[in-house]
Design an enzyme around this catalytic site. Structure first.
Site, PDB file in Angstrom:
ATOM      1  N   SER A 146       0.877  -1.156   0.018  1.00 43.01           N
ATOM      2  CA  SER A 146       0.132   0.075  -0.150  1.00 43.01           C
ATOM      3  C   SER A 146       0.818   1.175  -0.152  1.00 43.01           C
ATOM      4  CB  SER A 146      -0.728  -0.022   1.360  1.00 43.01           C
ATOM      5  OG  SER A 146      -1.652   1.214   1.361  1.00 43.01           O
ATOM      6  N   TYR A 170      -2.126  -0.084  10.866  1.00 43.26           N
ATOM      7  CA  TYR A 170      -2.399  -0.561   9.404  1.00 43.26           C
ATOM      8  C   TYR A 170      -1.092  -0.303   8.613  1.00 43.26           C
ATOM      9  CZ  TYR A 170      -4.113  -1.065   4.672  1.00 43.26           C
ATOM     10  OH  TYR A 170      -3.923  -1.591   3.310  1.00 43.26           O
TER      11      TYR A 170
END
Length: 343
Positions: A146, A170
């Site tokens: 990501s 995250y």
């Protein structure tokens, strides 16, 4: 547990001229009931691949299951942290190419439940890569990281050579998975590469806490859209079909030895603010509502956007759509979905 689906197609996509590479090729996709995973499975089936997908939960609203799963998809039910299950799936179906998309992907959930997020995203990745290392048929893998793996950086856009500086749960989980994948490539010469992308959008994303689907649902139901931030954070937004094509090109580049152990950014190279995205959805849906700005978002990086030069130069990737066309293709899916009809 294995299950085969019906013969109905998923979502309409066009088959490219370069479909012969994937025809009859055994491919495994983790996270097939996720948003991007469902689109990737649909595309691979359309290209003639023999697709196996490891999924944990039966998600009836997902792209893979909600639109009717093709008969050529085999589901293996289990957790990606179960290495023995992964080894069996790779071996039983003689898998050559793996796309690893399974993850806990929602930032607020990660902030509330960091241990599950870290365990799933990190241990799940290492379990899969170890299974791939032990599989004699394995030829190429793509691990979805990501843009959040970069963390907050002084210099934008993010380029692949920048250090990974994540802080929040995250972001840390994706950076660790990213590093694990590249470690397996460096240590064991495992043919694998990593994608770092911004925010995907398109029909079939039913994670309503995300900006695009949540805003579309609100305005189609006549409710003012809610902006959790102050509306100013900048992000990359990329239509999911373009992202899927980038995944396919990268997997082939890995299999052919042109890319290995590297990270590749996927981006339209056009950062948009949260408010710009919401306003564009209001224009596309032709709804006149004033957004509610909460300013409640916490533990999120303010500005994140990517340089995609490497994907263009090394993979030959060029987006087919732009943000506006992506929205034009997305909104009708939600209209149909919210009306209770098939998309």
């Amino acid at each position: 547990m294995l299950r085969r689906g019906s013969s109905r197609s998923l979502l309409p996509m066009s088959v490219s001229a370069d479909d012969s590479y994937w025809r009859d090729r055994p491919v495994l996709v983790t996270g097939g009931t996720g948003f991007a995973g469902g689109w990737l499975v649909a595309r691979l089936v359309e290209l003639g691949a023999r697709v196996v997908s490891v999924v944990r939960d039966w998600v009836p609203e997902s792209v893979l299951l909600g639109s009717g799963m093709p008969k050529d998809v085999t589901l293996v039910f289990g957790d990606i942290r179960e290495q023995a299950l992964l080894e069996r799936a790779l071996g039983d179906y003689e898998i050559e190419v793996v796309f690893h998309l399974a993850a806990q992907t929602i930032v607020p959930i990660a902030n509330r439940n960091p241990v599950e997020t870290l365990d799933t995203n990190i241990r799940g990745t290492s379990s899969l890569l170890e299974a791939c290392r032990r599989s004699p048929c394995f030829a190429a893998g793509v691990v979805a990281s990501s843009d959040k793996a970069y963390g907050a950086q002084d210099a934008l856009p993010y380029r692949e050579g920048a250090p990974l500086l994540p802080v929040h749960p995250y972001d840390v989980s994706k950076a660790c998975a990213d590093l694990v994948a590249r470690s397996y490539a460096a240590t064991y010469d495992l043919p694998v590469a990593v994608t770092r992308a911004g925010n995907f959008f398109g029909g079939g994303d039913v994670n309503w806490s995300r900006l695009v689907p949540g805003t579309i649902r609100s305005v189609l139901r006549g409710r003012p859209p809610v902006i959790r931030s102050d509306g100013s954070p900048l992000r990359d937004y990329i239509y999911v079909e373009d992202a899927v094509e980038a995944y396919l090109l990268l997997a082939r580049a890995v299999a052919e030895g042109r890319v290995r152990g590297e990270a590749v950014n996927i981006s339209y190279e056009r950062p948009l603010s949260v408010r710009q995205v919401v306003d564009a959805i209001l224009v596309e849906t032709r709804v006149d509502l004033e957004p509610v700005t909460e300013g409640s978002a916490r533990h999120e990086i303010h500005d994140q956007y990517l340089d995609a030069s490497l994907a263009r130069e090394r993979l030959g990737w060029e987006p087919t759509y732009d943000f506006e066309e992506g929205l034009r293709r997305t909104v009708p899916w939600y209209r149909a979905h919210l009306e209770g009809t098939s998309a």
